[in-house]
Design an enzyme around this catalytic site. Structure first.
Site, PDB file in Angstrom:
ATOM      1  N   HIS A  66      -0.798 -13.217 -18.047  1.00  0.00           N
ATOM      2  CA  HIS A  66      -0.589 -11.761 -18.102  1.00  0.00           C
ATOM      3  C   HIS A  66       0.880 -11.550 -18.476  1.00  0.00           C
ATOM      4  O   HIS A  66       1.741 -11.302 -17.637  1.00  0.00           O
ATOM      5  CB  HIS A  66      -0.910 -11.132 -16.748  1.00  0.00           C
ATOM      6  CG  HIS A  66      -0.574  -9.670 -16.685  1.00  0.00           C
ATOM      7  ND1 HIS A  66      -1.155  -8.726 -17.502  1.00  0.00           N
ATOM      8  CD2 HIS A  66       0.296  -8.975 -15.907  1.00  0.00           C
ATOM      9  CE1 HIS A  66      -0.663  -7.535 -17.240  1.00  0.00           C
ATOM     10  NE2 HIS A  66       0.228  -7.664 -16.275  1.00  0.00           N
ATOM     11  N   ALA A  78       0.822  -1.222   0.000  1.00  0.00           N
ATOM     12  CA  ALA A  78       0.000   0.000   0.000  1.00  0.00           C
ATOM     13  C   ALA A  78       0.849   1.262   0.000  1.00  0.00           C
ATOM     14  O   ALA A  78       0.347   2.347  -0.290  1.00  0.00           O
ATOM     15  CB  ALA A  78      -0.932  -0.007   1.206  1.00  0.00           C
ATOM     16  N   ASP A  83      -5.375  -5.905 -19.314  1.00  0.00           N
ATOM     17  CA  ASP A  83      -5.152  -6.320 -20.706  1.00  0.00           C
ATOM     18  C   ASP A  83      -6.446  -6.203 -21.509  1.00  0.00           C
ATOM     19  O   ASP A  83      -6.448  -5.754 -22.654  1.00  0.00           O
ATOM     20  CB  ASP A  83      -4.631  -7.767 -20.729  1.00  0.00           C
ATOM     21  CG  ASP A  83      -3.394  -7.924 -19.874  1.00  0.00           C
ATOM     22  OD1 ASP A  83      -2.395  -7.267 -20.155  1.00  0.00           O
ATOM     23  OD2 ASP A  83      -3.443  -8.686 -18.886  1.00  0.00           O
ATOM     24  N   ARG A  85       7.966 -10.059 -17.459  1.00  0.00           N
ATOM     25  CA  ARG A  85       7.390 -10.191 -16.113  1.00  0.00           C
ATOM     26  C   ARG A  85       7.882 -11.463 -15.424  1.00  0.00           C
ATOM     27  O   ARG A  85       8.046 -11.475 -14.206  1.00  0.00           O
ATOM     28  CB  ARG A  85       5.868 -10.160 -16.184  1.00  0.00           C
ATOM     29  CG  ARG A  85       5.324  -8.836 -16.714  1.00  0.00           C
ATOM     30  CD  ARG A  85       3.820  -8.848 -16.755  1.00  0.00           C
ATOM     31  NE  ARG A  85       3.266  -7.670 -17.409  1.00  0.00           N
ATOM     32  CZ  ARG A  85       2.950  -7.605 -18.707  1.00  0.00           C
ATOM     33  NH1 ARG A  85       3.141  -8.640 -19.499  1.00  0.00           N
ATOM     34  NH2 ARG A  85       2.433  -6.509 -19.217  1.00  0.00           N
ATOM     35  N   GLN A 134       3.272   2.565  -5.607  1.00  0.00           N
ATOM     36  CA  GLN A 134       2.573   3.391  -6.605  1.00  0.00           C
ATOM     37  C   GLN A 134       1.115   2.974  -6.803  1.00  0.00           C
ATOM     38  O   GLN A 134       0.213   3.806  -6.746  1.00  0.00           O
ATOM     39  CB  GLN A 134       3.298   3.258  -7.958  1.00  0.00           C
ATOM     40  CG  GLN A 134       4.707   3.769  -7.976  1.00  0.00           C
ATOM     41  CD  GLN A 134       4.749   5.280  -8.042  1.00  0.00           C
ATOM     42  OE1 GLN A 134       3.918   5.902  -8.676  1.00  0.00           O
ATOM     43  NE2 GLN A 134       5.706   5.872  -7.382  1.00  0.00           N
ATOM     44  N   ILE A 135       0.907   1.687  -7.074  1.00  0.00           N
ATOM     45  CA  ILE A 135      -0.473   1.232  -7.337  1.00  0.00           C
ATOM     46  C   ILE A 135      -1.307   1.358  -6.067  1.00  0.00           C
ATOM     47  O   ILE A 135      -2.477   1.768  -6.106  1.00  0.00           O
ATOM     48  CB  ILE A 135      -0.491  -0.211  -7.887  1.00  0.00           C
ATOM     49  CG1 ILE A 135       0.221  -0.253  -9.241  1.00  0.00           C
ATOM     50  CG2 ILE A 135      -1.923  -0.735  -8.021  1.00  0.00           C
ATOM     51  CD1 ILE A 135       0.388  -1.638  -9.827  1.00  0.00           C
ATOM     52  N   VAL A 153      -2.179  -8.784  -8.042  1.00  0.00           N
ATOM     53  CA  VAL A 153      -1.764  -7.787  -9.024  1.00  0.00           C
ATOM     54  C   VAL A 153      -0.256  -7.911  -9.270  1.00  0.00           C
ATOM     55  O   VAL A 153       0.221  -7.768 -10.400  1.00  0.00           O
ATOM     56  CB  VAL A 153      -2.124  -6.360  -8.529  1.00  0.00           C
ATOM     57  CG1 VAL A 153      -1.631  -5.295  -9.499  1.00  0.00           C
ATOM     58  CG2 VAL A 153      -3.635  -6.236  -8.320  1.00  0.00           C
ATOM     59  N   ARG A 200       8.730  -4.668 -12.842  1.00  0.00           N
ATOM     60  CA  ARG A 200       9.862  -4.845 -13.772  1.00  0.00           C
ATOM     61  C   ARG A 200      10.306  -3.486 -14.290  1.00  0.00           C
ATOM     62  O   ARG A 200       9.572  -2.497 -14.240  1.00  0.00           O
ATOM     63  CB  ARG A 200       9.504  -5.775 -14.918  1.00  0.00           C
ATOM     64  CG  ARG A 200       8.430  -5.254 -15.855  1.00  0.00           C
ATOM     65  CD  ARG A 200       8.246  -6.176 -17.046  1.00  0.00           C
ATOM     66  NE  ARG A 200       7.016  -5.851 -17.751  1.00  0.00           N
ATOM     67  CZ  ARG A 200       6.816  -6.083 -19.041  1.00  0.00           C
ATOM     68  NH1 ARG A 200       7.761  -6.657 -19.766  1.00  0.00           N
ATOM     69  NH2 ARG A 200       5.670  -5.771 -19.613  1.00  0.00           N
TER      70      ARG A 200
HETATM   71  P1  NAD Z   1       6.006  -0.226  -6.266  1.00  0.00           P
HETATM   72  O1  NAD Z   1       7.443  -0.632  -6.201  1.00  0.00           O
HETATM   73  O2  NAD Z   1       5.664   1.226  -6.424  1.00  0.00           O
HETATM   74  O3  NAD Z   1       5.268  -0.717  -4.949  1.00  0.00           O
HETATM   75  C1  NAD Z   1       5.404  -2.012  -4.473  1.00  0.00           C
HETATM   76  C2  NAD Z   1       5.232  -1.939  -2.968  1.00  0.00           C
HETATM   77  O4  NAD Z   1       5.184  -3.265  -2.479  1.00  0.00           O
HETATM   78  C3  NAD Z   1       6.387  -1.236  -2.246  1.00  0.00           C
HETATM   79  O5  NAD Z   1       5.888  -0.227  -1.390  1.00  0.00           O
HETATM   80  C4  NAD Z   1       7.036  -2.363  -1.430  1.00  0.00           C
HETATM   81  O6  NAD Z   1       7.565  -1.922  -0.192  1.00  0.00           O
HETATM   82  C5  NAD Z   1       5.849  -3.302  -1.238  1.00  0.00           C
HETATM   83  N1  NAD Z   1       6.195  -4.692  -0.950  1.00  0.00           N
HETATM   84  C6  NAD Z   1       7.218  -5.427  -1.433  1.00  0.00           C
HETATM   85  N2  NAD Z   1       7.195  -6.651  -0.883  1.00  0.00           N
HETATM   86  C7  NAD Z   1       6.112  -6.705  -0.071  1.00  0.00           C
HETATM   87  C8  NAD Z   1       5.579  -7.707   0.780  1.00  0.00           C
HETATM   88  N3  NAD Z   1       6.156  -8.897   0.920  1.00  0.00           N
HETATM   89  N4  NAD Z   1       4.470  -7.399   1.494  1.00  0.00           N
HETATM   90  C9  NAD Z   1       3.881  -6.183   1.395  1.00  0.00           C
HETATM   91  N5  NAD Z   1       4.368  -5.198   0.615  1.00  0.00           N
HETATM   92  C10 NAD Z   1       5.466  -5.458  -0.108  1.00  0.00           C
HETATM   93  O7  NAD Z   1       5.337  -1.108  -7.391  1.00  0.00           O
HETATM   94  P2  NAD Z   1       3.919  -0.871  -8.124  1.00  0.00           P
HETATM   95  O8  NAD Z   1       4.126  -0.005  -9.314  1.00  0.00           O
HETATM   96  O9  NAD Z   1       2.906  -0.511  -7.110  1.00  0.00           O
HETATM   97  O10 NAD Z   1       3.662  -2.352  -8.698  1.00  0.00           O
HETATM   98  C11 NAD Z   1       3.377  -3.425  -7.826  1.00  0.00           C
HETATM   99  C12 NAD Z   1       3.299  -4.730  -8.603  1.00  0.00           C
HETATM  100  O11 NAD Z   1       2.177  -4.711  -9.486  1.00  0.00           O
HETATM  101  C13 NAD Z   1       4.511  -5.028  -9.489  1.00  0.00           C
HETATM  102  O12 NAD Z   1       4.867  -6.403  -9.376  1.00  0.00           O
HETATM  103  C14 NAD Z   1       4.011  -4.726 -10.888  1.00  0.00           C
HETATM  104  O13 NAD Z   1       4.734  -5.420 -11.887  1.00  0.00           O
HETATM  105  C15 NAD Z   1       2.579  -5.220 -10.775  1.00  0.00           C
HETATM  106  N6  NAD Z   1       1.629  -4.755 -11.789  1.00  0.00           N
HETATM  107  C16 NAD Z   1       0.708  -5.653 -12.242  1.00  0.00           C
HETATM  108  C17 NAD Z   1      -0.243  -5.272 -13.168  1.00  0.00           C
HETATM  109  C18 NAD Z   1      -1.271  -6.243 -13.670  1.00  0.00           C
HETATM  110  O14 NAD Z   1      -2.040  -5.876 -14.576  1.00  0.00           O
HETATM  111  N7  NAD Z   1      -1.359  -7.463 -13.163  1.00  0.00           N
HETATM  112  C19 NAD Z   1      -0.235  -3.960 -13.645  1.00  0.00           C
HETATM  113  C20 NAD Z   1       0.710  -3.066 -13.171  1.00  0.00           C
HETATM  114  C21 NAD Z   1       1.657  -3.484 -12.237  1.00  0.00           C
HETATM  115  C1  LMR Z   2       1.364  -3.953 -16.992  1.00  0.00           C
HETATM  116  O1  LMR Z   2       0.803  -4.755 -17.741  1.00  0.00           O
HETATM  117  O2  LMR Z   2       1.374  -2.727 -17.217  1.00  0.00           O
HETATM  118  C2  LMR Z   2       2.018  -4.457 -15.720  1.00  0.00           C
HETATM  119  O3  LMR Z   2       1.978  -5.855 -15.665  1.00  0.00           O
HETATM  120  C3  LMR Z   2       3.385  -3.931 -15.519  1.00  0.00           C
HETATM  121  C4  LMR Z   2       4.381  -4.552 -16.477  1.00  0.00           C
HETATM  122  O4  LMR Z   2       5.429  -5.014 -16.022  1.00  0.00           O
HETATM  123  O5  LMR Z   2       4.120  -4.544 -17.675  1.00  0.00           O
END
Ligand code: NAD
Ligand code: LMR
Length: 329
Positions: free
Chosen positions: A185, A10, A157, A96, A13-14, A127, A90
């Site tokens: 994904h 939390a 997607d 990924r 970024q997301i 996510v 990434r």
């Molecule tokens: P980010 O680095 O801004 O935030 C990740 C957060 O997770 C950090 O605050 C970190 O401290 C925390 N974290 C790490 N390990 C943890 C754990 N064991 N328990 C609790 N918190 C933990 O990253 P983001 O941009 O928020 O992205 C998060 C993830 O979502 C990434 O793996 C990214 O690739 C993925 N993502 C997935 C999709 C999708 O469509 N499935 C889309 C976008 C991003």
């Molecule tokens: C996305 O689809 O935007 C996320 O899974 C982040 C990534 O690594 O592409």
């Protein structure tokens, strides 16, 4: 009633993009109160605590309580909904699946903590990438909880696919329906337009008028554009998608809770549907009925679709083998 929502990562970024929209009622509607449990690792606690202060300053009428913790037992205590976002994103040039070694270790312990502490009806959306295989790991570690409660986000997607079709057709995006994502994904995912409609009519005929050779356009333009959109965002923005990912996560959970009128896409456990090996978490066309995802069955698949789905599913099988060899399954 108050719904307890756990968001891992939390402080990232997301997480930041999710919290305020959920507190404003975008997930559960204007009448459902929410209680947040924000789970972070020690390095992320300050950012999550800062977000909690800003949530206070938002004076959200629906928000009952915010707990920030790095203890999974506290973080998942009583959770009705869990969004597992916390994981490394990434960077440029990575796939990924390259995140498996860094992130897979997060999801076993979290799956176990969910089983031990969450509400018995908990619904989990992964996510963090690689989302499908992380969801598989979490489900396998959550003794006593059905695998159907663990899902992976592929709605981003689908949203991308519908938006690209709408742009090409010059039509409002809400007129474009039934564009499911199959498989992983990842860059092998298959955004499938074979059953898609625009304004209730088959999309293929409308596309032909604009792009001419539809199969060539699908193969060389549409599918790669959608499947590699995450990488495109990383290249242009310098870091991976955030607000669009949070938006898709909200779409996914809202539909899971409230139901769907039509098909959408979600990574859900396979029981062998469409030949996808049992137990894998694969994206399928789904409906949400009475709070459960149901895979849309009986669709005819062309040879082209079959080949694309098989390729993406083969990658999921490889990822499962990789985490087995890391001792995480
Ligand atoms: P980010 O680095 O801004 O935030 C990740 C957060 O997770 C950090 O605050 C970190 O401290 C925390 N974290 C790490 N390990 C943890 C754990 N064991 N328990 C609790 N918190 C933990 O990253 P983001 O941009 O928020 O992205 C998060 C993830 O979502 C990434 O793996 C990214 O690739 C993925 N993502 C997935 C999709 C999708 O469509 N499935 C889309 C976008 C991003
Ligand atoms: C996305 O689809 O935007 C996320 O899974 C982040 C990534 O690594 O592409």
């Amino acid at each position: 009633m108050t719904t307890t929502i756990t968001i891992t990562g939390a402080g990232g970024q997301i997480g930041y993009a999710l919290l305020f929209r959920i507190a404003a009622g975008d997930l559960l509607g204007p009448d459902e109160k929410v209680r947040f449990r924000l789970l972070e690792i020690p390095q992320g606690l300050a950012a999550a605590e800062g977000a909690a202060l800003e949530l206070q300053d938002g004076a959200f009428g629906l928000l009952q309580h915010v707990e920030v913790t790095d203890d999974p037992a506290v973080g998942f205590d009583g959770a009705d909904l869990a969004l597992l976002v916390g994981a490394r994103p990434r960077g440029p040039g990575m796939e990924r699946a390259d995140l498996l070694a860094a992130n897979a270790g997060i999801f076993g312990p979290q799956g176990a903590a969910i089983a031990a502490n969450a509400a018995s009806g908990v619904r989990v959306t992964v996510v963090g990438n690689p989302a499908n295989t992380n969801a598989l790991i979490a489900a396998a570690s959550a003794e006593g909880l059905p695998a159907e409660r663990f899902t992976a986000l592929t709605r981003l997607d689908e949203n991308r696919a519908r938006a690209q079709l709408a742009l090409t057709l010059g039509t409002p995006v809400e007129t474009v329906r039934r564009v499911p994502i199959w498989g992983n994904h990842s860059a092998t995912q298959f955004p499938d337009i074979s059953h898609a409609t625009v304004g209730g009519e088959p999309v293929a005929a409308a596309l032909e008028q604009i792009v001419g050779d539809v199969p060539a356009w699908l193969d060389q333009t549409f599918i790669p554009r959608v499947a590699k959109r995450g990488a495109e965002i990383i290249e242009v923005r310098g870091s991976s998608s955030v607000a669009s990912a949070a938006n898709a996560a909200i779409d996914h959970v809202r539909d899971w809770v409230h139901g769907t009128e039509d098909w959408t896409s979600a990574g859900v456990v396979s029981h062998g549907e469409y030949g996808v090996p049992e137990g894998l978490i694969s994206s399928f066309p789904v409906r949400s009925v009475d709070g459960e995802w149901q895979i849309v069955e009986g669709l005819e698949l062309s040879d082209f679709a079959r080949g694309r789905i098989d390729a993406s599913v083969a990658e999921l099988v490889e990822e499962r083998e990789a985490v087995r060899s890391l001792g995480m399954l």
